[in-house]
Motif scaffolding. Structure first.
Motif, PDB file in Angstrom:
ATOM      1  N   ILE A  59       0.809  -1.222   0.000  1.00 24.87           N
ATOM      2  CA  ILE A  59       0.000   0.000   0.000  1.00 24.87           C
ATOM      3  C   ILE A  59       0.844   1.276   0.000  1.00 24.87           C
ATOM      4  O   ILE A  59       0.540   2.223  -0.711  1.00 24.87           O
ATOM      5  CB  ILE A  59      -0.925   0.028   1.247  1.00 24.87           C
ATOM      6  N   HIS A  60       1.883   1.281   0.838  1.00 22.95           N
ATOM      7  CA  HIS A  60       2.574   2.552   1.109  1.00 22.95           C
ATOM      8  C   HIS A  60       3.920   2.696   0.411  1.00 22.95           C
ATOM      9  O   HIS A  60       4.497   3.772   0.427  1.00 22.95           O
ATOM     10  CB  HIS A  60       2.805   2.719   2.617  1.00 22.95           C
ATOM     11  N   ALA A  61       4.464   1.596  -0.154  1.00 24.85           N
ATOM     12  CA  ALA A  61       5.869   1.676  -0.576  1.00 24.85           C
ATOM     13  C   ALA A  61       6.145   1.077  -1.953  1.00 24.85           C
ATOM     14  O   ALA A  61       7.299   0.883  -2.318  1.00 24.85           O
ATOM     15  CB  ALA A  61       6.746   1.003   0.476  1.00 24.85           C
ATOM     16  N   ASN A  62       5.097   0.750  -2.688  1.00 26.01           N
ATOM     17  CA  ASN A  62       5.271   0.153  -4.018  1.00 26.01           C
ATOM     18  C   ASN A  62       6.064  -1.156  -3.993  1.00 26.01           C
ATOM     19  O   ASN A  62       6.867  -1.429  -4.890  1.00 26.01           O
ATOM     20  CB  ASN A  62       5.903   1.170  -4.976  1.00 26.01           C
ATOM     21  N   GLY A  63       5.849  -1.930  -2.950  1.00 24.47           N
ATOM     22  CA  GLY A  63       6.474  -3.258  -2.876  1.00 24.47           C
ATOM     23  C   GLY A  63       7.845  -3.239  -2.236  1.00 24.47           C
ATOM     24  O   GLY A  63       8.289  -2.218  -1.727  1.00 24.47           O
ATOM     25  N   ASP A  76      13.685 -14.175  12.409  1.00 21.19           N
ATOM     26  CA  ASP A  76      13.925 -12.778  12.049  1.00 21.19           C
ATOM     27  C   ASP A  76      13.283 -12.479  10.706  1.00 21.19           C
ATOM     28  O   ASP A  76      13.394 -13.276   9.759  1.00 21.19           O
ATOM     29  CB  ASP A  76      15.435 -12.499  11.930  1.00 21.19           C
ATOM     30  N   LEU A  77      12.637 -11.337  10.616  1.00 22.11           N
ATOM     31  CA  LEU A  77      12.053 -10.877   9.357  1.00 22.11           C
ATOM     32  C   LEU A  77      12.629  -9.511   9.040  1.00 22.11           C
ATOM     33  O   LEU A  77      12.593  -8.604   9.886  1.00 22.11           O
ATOM     34  CB  LEU A  77      10.524 -10.769   9.490  1.00 22.11           C
ATOM     35  N   ILE A  78      13.175  -9.356   7.843  1.00 22.45           N
ATOM     36  CA  ILE A  78      13.709  -8.066   7.416  1.00 22.45           C
ATOM     37  C   ILE A  78      12.947  -7.637   6.163  1.00 22.45           C
ATOM     38  O   ILE A  78      12.987  -8.323   5.135  1.00 22.45           O
ATOM     39  CB  ILE A  78      15.222  -8.149   7.151  1.00 22.45           C
ATOM     40  N   LEU A  79      12.193  -6.557   6.286  1.00 22.82           N
ATOM     41  CA  LEU A  79      11.352  -6.077   5.186  1.00 22.82           C
ATOM     42  C   LEU A  79      11.934  -4.766   4.682  1.00 22.82           C
ATOM     43  O   LEU A  79      12.018  -3.798   5.438  1.00 22.82           O
ATOM     44  CB  LEU A  79       9.912  -5.855   5.658  1.00 22.82           C
ATOM     45  N   LYS A  80      12.338  -4.794   3.430  1.00 19.22           N
ATOM     46  CA  LYS A  80      13.034  -3.623   2.893  1.00 19.22           C
ATOM     47  C   LYS A  80      12.290  -3.080   1.676  1.00 19.22           C
ATOM     48  O   LYS A  80      11.976  -3.834   0.761  1.00 19.22           O
ATOM     49  CB  LYS A  80      14.439  -4.077   2.478  1.00 19.22           C
ATOM     50  N   ASP A  81      12.005  -1.777   1.696  1.00 19.67           N
ATOM     51  CA  ASP A  81      11.370  -1.183   0.518  1.00 19.67           C
ATOM     52  C   ASP A  81      12.090   0.087   0.114  1.00 19.67           C
ATOM     53  O   ASP A  81      12.921   0.615   0.843  1.00 19.67           O
ATOM     54  CB  ASP A  81       9.874  -0.934   0.780  1.00 19.67           C
ATOM     55  N   GLN A  82      11.762   0.530  -1.098  1.00 20.79           N
ATOM     56  CA  GLN A  82      12.338   1.769  -1.613  1.00 20.79           C
ATOM     57  C   GLN A  82      11.235   2.784  -1.820  1.00 20.79           C
ATOM     58  O   GLN A  82      11.196   3.520  -2.810  1.00 20.79           O
ATOM     59  CB  GLN A  82      13.103   1.484  -2.906  1.00 20.79           C
ATOM     60  N   GLY A  83      10.313   2.785  -0.866  1.00 18.10           N
ATOM     61  CA  GLY A  83       9.166   3.687  -0.921  1.00 18.10           C
ATOM     62  C   GLY A  83       9.515   5.082  -0.422  1.00 18.10           C
ATOM     63  O   GLY A  83      10.694   5.425  -0.308  1.00 18.10           O
ATOM     64  N   PRO A  84       8.488   5.854  -0.076  1.00 16.81           N
ATOM     65  CA  PRO A  84       8.688   7.272   0.274  1.00 16.81           C
ATOM     66  C   PRO A  84       9.317   7.505   1.648  1.00 16.81           C
ATOM     67  O   PRO A  84       9.742   8.619   1.940  1.00 16.81           O
ATOM     68  CB  PRO A  84       7.259   7.832   0.246  1.00 16.81           C
ATOM     69  N   VAL A 133      14.012   7.558   0.198  1.00 16.92           N
ATOM     70  CA  VAL A 133      14.958   6.442   0.012  1.00 16.92           C
ATOM     71  C   VAL A 133      14.301   5.101   0.316  1.00 16.92           C
ATOM     72  O   VAL A 133      14.398   4.152  -0.465  1.00 16.92           O
ATOM     73  CB  VAL A 133      16.217   6.629   0.892  1.00 16.92           C
ATOM     74  N   GLY A 134      13.594   5.031   1.428  1.00 15.33           N
ATOM     75  CA  GLY A 134      12.907   3.783   1.751  1.00 15.33           C
ATOM     76  C   GLY A 134      12.889   3.474   3.230  1.00 15.33           C
ATOM     77  O   GLY A 134      13.353   4.259   4.056  1.00 15.33           O
ATOM     78  N   THR A 135      12.334   2.295   3.523  1.00 10.42           N
ATOM     79  CA  THR A 135      12.117   1.882   4.908  1.00 10.42           C
ATOM     80  C   THR A 135      12.554   0.438   5.081  1.00 10.42           C
ATOM     81  O   THR A 135      12.312  -0.395   4.212  1.00 10.42           O
ATOM     82  CB  THR A 135      10.617   2.023   5.260  1.00 10.42           C
ATOM     83  N   THR A 136      13.203   0.151   6.200  1.00 12.26           N
ATOM     84  CA  THR A 136      13.541  -1.225   6.557  1.00 12.26           C
ATOM     85  C   THR A 136      12.989  -1.529   7.942  1.00 12.26           C
ATOM     86  O   THR A 136      13.275  -0.806   8.901  1.00 12.26           O
ATOM     87  CB  THR A 136      15.072  -1.449   6.555  1.00 12.26           C
ATOM     88  N   LEU A 137      12.170  -2.569   8.018  1.00  9.04           N
ATOM     89  CA  LEU A 137      11.658  -3.051   9.300  1.00  9.04           C
ATOM     90  C   LEU A 137      12.401  -4.326   9.663  1.00  9.04           C
ATOM     91  O   LEU A 137      12.499  -5.239   8.832  1.00  9.04           O
ATOM     92  CB  LEU A 137      10.170  -3.407   9.183  1.00  9.04           C
ATOM     93  N   ARG A 138      12.908  -4.394  10.867  1.00  2.31           N
ATOM     94  CA  ARG A 138      13.534  -5.627  11.365  1.00  2.31           C
ATOM     95  C   ARG A 138      12.717  -6.121  12.537  1.00  2.31           C
ATOM     96  O   ARG A 138      12.514  -5.388  13.513  1.00  2.31           O
ATOM     97  CB  ARG A 138      14.969  -5.370  11.834  1.00  2.31           C
TER      98      ARG A 138
END
Ligand SMILES: Nc1ncnc2c1ncn2[C@@H]1O[C@H](COP(=O)(O)OP(=O)(O)OP(=O)(O)O)[C@@H](O)[C@H]1O
Ligand SMILES: [Mg+2]
Length: 145
Positions: A59-63, A76-84, A133-138
């Protein structure tokens, strides 16, 4: 510390703005954990957290990309996007805060519950974000012994 050398590693690509495939990564990983005989409580916590993070990417980061690691005593889950990026993380963490557009709300998303849900279902959560640049959730979820 865990360098993930001894862990099972799975990678998922999440497409942006595609609601027909949204949630596939988390349901695939859930099946994997069931096959491995991971306890039900852990599977529930992982599924909720990964699903909310995955949907946020759609929804927020184009995948983006999700790296999932199954280790001896945790996942561990690392979710990395190049969204806003997220301008104000404290605000984004609040229950009910959402910037989801009307057409996304019409699909049932945008209650502002995703990040609070992730916080409540993980043992550790860190969010790194940079505007443009984006967001990374760990996320870390400990396995029940
Ligand atoms: N990966 C991301 N990239 C950019 N902004 C994000 C990202 N994840 C969350 N946000 C921002 O944080 C807000 C809160 O996220 P949260 O998941 O709690 O709620 P929501 O996605 O809006 O609604 P819900 O999860 O209940 O469907 C979002 O509305 C959005 O502004
Ligand atoms: Mg959300």
């Amino acid at each position: 510390m865990c360098d993930h050398q001894q862990c099972i590693h799975l990678t998922y690509n999440v497409s942006g703005d595609d609601f027909t495939t949204a949630g596939e990564a988390s349901s695939n990983f859930k099946k994997k954990l069931m096959d491995l005989g991971v306890d039900r409580k852990t599977i529930r916590r992982v599924s909720i957290s990964m699903y909310e993070g995955e949907i946020n990417m759609v929804i927020h980061a184009n995948g983006g990309v999700i790296d999932a690691y199954i280790c001896t005593d945790h996942i561990d889950l690392i979710l990395k996007d190049q969204g806003p990026g997220i301008p104000d993380i404290d605000k984004a963490m609040q229950v009910g805060y959402s910037t989801a557009p009307a057409q996304v709300q019409a699909l049932g998303f945008g209650a502002g519950m995703g990040l609070p849900n992730i916080k409540n279902n993980t043992d550790d959560l860190s969010i790194e974000t940079e505007l443009g640049v984006g967001t990374t959730l760990r996320m870390r979820i400990n396995l029940e012994d």
